[in-house]
Design an enzyme around this catalytic site. Sequence first.
Site, PDB file in Angstrom:
ATOM      1  N   CYS A   1      43.838  27.903  46.232  1.00 18.01           N
ATOM      2  CA  CYS A   1      45.206  28.196  45.782  1.00 18.01           C
ATOM      3  C   CYS A   1      46.267  27.837  46.818  1.00 18.01           C
ATOM      4  O   CYS A   1      46.959  28.716  47.336  1.00 18.01           O
ATOM      5  CB  CYS A   1      45.289  29.650  45.369  1.00 18.01           C
ATOM      6  SG  CYS A   1      44.366  29.902  43.865  1.00 18.01           S
ATOM      7  N   GLU A   2      46.350  26.566  47.131  1.00 22.29           N
ATOM      8  CA  GLU A   2      47.375  26.034  48.033  1.00 22.29           C
ATOM      9  C   GLU A   2      47.681  24.624  47.534  1.00 22.29           C
ATOM     10  O   GLU A   2      46.746  23.857  47.262  1.00 22.29           O
ATOM     11  CB  GLU A   2      46.831  25.852  49.463  1.00 22.29           C
ATOM     12  CG  GLU A   2      46.260  27.072  50.128  1.00 22.29           C
ATOM     13  CD  GLU A   2      47.301  27.879  50.855  1.00 22.29           C
ATOM     14  OE1 GLU A   2      48.330  27.318  51.260  1.00 22.29           O
ATOM     15  OE2 GLU A   2      47.068  29.098  50.995  1.00 22.29           O
TER      16      GLU A   2
ATOM     17  N   GLY B   1      35.630  14.069  73.037  1.00 25.62           N
ATOM     18  CA  GLY B   1      36.806  13.534  72.339  1.00 25.62           C
ATOM     19  C   GLY B   1      36.624  12.123  71.830  1.00 25.62           C
ATOM     20  O   GLY B   1      37.580  11.526  71.329  1.00 25.62           O
TER      21      GLY B   1
ATOM     22  N   GLU C   1      30.687  15.459  76.969  1.00 22.75           N
ATOM     23  CA  GLU C   1      30.514  16.488  75.929  1.00 22.75           C
ATOM     24  C   GLU C   1      30.964  15.997  74.565  1.00 22.75           C
ATOM     25  O   GLU C   1      31.966  16.477  74.033  1.00 22.75           O
ATOM     26  CB  GLU C   1      31.367  17.708  76.285  1.00 22.75           C
ATOM     27  CG  GLU C   1      30.993  18.394  77.541  1.00 22.75           C
ATOM     28  CD  GLU C   1      32.062  19.397  77.966  1.00 22.75           C
ATOM     29  OE1 GLU C   1      33.183  19.363  77.433  1.00 22.75           O
ATOM     30  OE2 GLU C   1      31.761  20.203  78.836  1.00 22.75           O
TER      31      GLU C   1
ATOM     32  N   GLY D   1      31.193  15.909  70.661  1.00 20.43           N
ATOM     33  CA  GLY D   1      30.884  16.794  69.542  1.00 20.43           C
ATOM     34  C   GLY D   1      30.941  15.980  68.259  1.00 20.43           C
ATOM     35  O   GLY D   1      29.924  15.598  67.670  1.00 20.43           O
ATOM     36  N   ARG D   2      32.183  15.657  67.882  1.00 23.05           N
ATOM     37  CA  ARG D   2      32.434  14.900  66.656  1.00 23.05           C
ATOM     38  C   ARG D   2      31.553  13.657  66.540  1.00 23.05           C
ATOM     39  O   ARG D   2      30.937  13.409  65.506  1.00 23.05           O
ATOM     40  CB  ARG D   2      33.898  14.446  66.676  1.00 23.05           C
ATOM     41  CG  ARG D   2      34.349  13.661  65.466  1.00 23.05           C
ATOM     42  CD  ARG D   2      35.736  13.041  65.739  1.00 23.05           C
ATOM     43  NE  ARG D   2      36.665  13.995  66.300  1.00 23.05           N
ATOM     44  CZ  ARG D   2      37.397  14.852  65.591  1.00 23.05           C
ATOM     45  NH1 ARG D   2      37.318  14.849  64.291  1.00 23.05           N
ATOM     46  NH2 ARG D   2      38.218  15.695  66.198  1.00 23.05           N
TER      47      ARG D   2
END
Length: 443
Positions: free
Chosen positions: A370-371, A257, A299, A301-302
């Site tokens: 298409c949003e 995190g 841990e 990640g980012r």
Amino acid sequence: MPSLDPALVPVLPRTAGVTSDGHLTIGGCDAVDLAKEFGTPLYVFDEDELRSTCREYREAFASRYAESAVAYAGKAYLGRWLAALIAEERLGLDVVSGGELAVARSVGFPMERVHFHGNNKSAQELREAVEAGIGRVVVDNFHELSLLDDIAGALGRSQPVLLRLSPNVDPHTHKKTTTGVLDTKFGIPIDGGQAEEAVVEAKAKANLDLLGFHCHLGSPIFELEPFREANEVMISFARAMRNRHGVELREYSPGGGFAVQYLRDRPAPTTDQYAQAVVDSLRQVLEREGLPEPMLIVEPGRSIVARAGVALYTVGSRKEAPGVRTYVSVDGGMADNIRPAMYESKYEALLANRATEAPAERVTIAGKYCESGDVLVRDVELPKLWAGDVLALPTAGAYCLAMASNYNLSPRPAVVLVREGGARLVRRRETYEDLMRADVWEE
Ligand SMILES: Cc1ncc(COP(=O)(O)O)c(C=O)c1O
């Protein structure tokens, strides 16, 4: 010699620079040439940035706490090339699915360094993991305790496990990425006694070896205090479990995190600052509770992959909504990067083919899907954009490709790895045939 806006340096790989004609370079490669050669959208990963970050993480923890391990959280992004690089850098790997496990196995990732997470692992996934000799299963709930015990028993194994607990600590992240409070699907709550029941149950399971406890608070956590609070709650609980049930804390993981700097004006703590906060507070509470030092596993990640990745897009259409805003659309968007649409995540952007030019307009960078919510960057100051320009989105290494979809039946982008002026295609762009490969309908 032209140079990059210094405010953007912290969000780009450390190898980033500019050519004499004002093109952005990454890993010694001209980003405009990469876009030409491999097409766009293109995800460019800087190998030196990745390897340096892995080493900084190992060093930051090992220098402060000898019995420590860093396991890369593959959910942030995983490809076979990256799993192999992570193994080479002697990190562990945290996987959350049979798919991630299969990728790890395909490159011979040492299974003893792999941890299996997830709140609803299937029987098949658990069987595959135990059969493969996975290092740790991080058990998330009571259902999994019984399932895993049965599976390990049937395979004649004793499976090392950690219990994922919910310490009820708020890390002040987006509500969709907050995981360590009571109202989430993850982990067994300490408050109210369920975690203690799980400890008793885990201890009684003949085929499980309970090594310790894990928590993960959320992501990205820009503050240090939540890690200190979590250590406090988790280690106090561990002491109670030793006293009441004779369970020794042999391993402890406060998860990942750790934040990264996405925006010019929002720096994140350094790896050293995170390591210091985690280790200092852990030692303090261990000492106070009279517990020996367990193995410490983090841990990230980012924070391993985000900065190493830069997404390149080609600019296309423009819509001026007078008095409202100007939309400039690129050839990617929410199918390769859902984070802005899902979490209101914010990014910087820069023009790869005129990287040193002063801003001339404020625009909103929209995707091609298409949003209406398919917007990558809202209200960014850039040089005047023209169709054909190459736009770079920095810090795109984490949770972009990992969450990429084929929305609007779009092929997912190619990935290149750059280093010292050389570029290697590590994932080719998907084709229309790829999109139809699993479609078994026959006319
Ligand atoms: C259990 C666990 N560990 C580690 C991570 C990695 O978090 P980050 O990528 O923010 O470091 C996550 C992310 O969701 C997670 O759920």
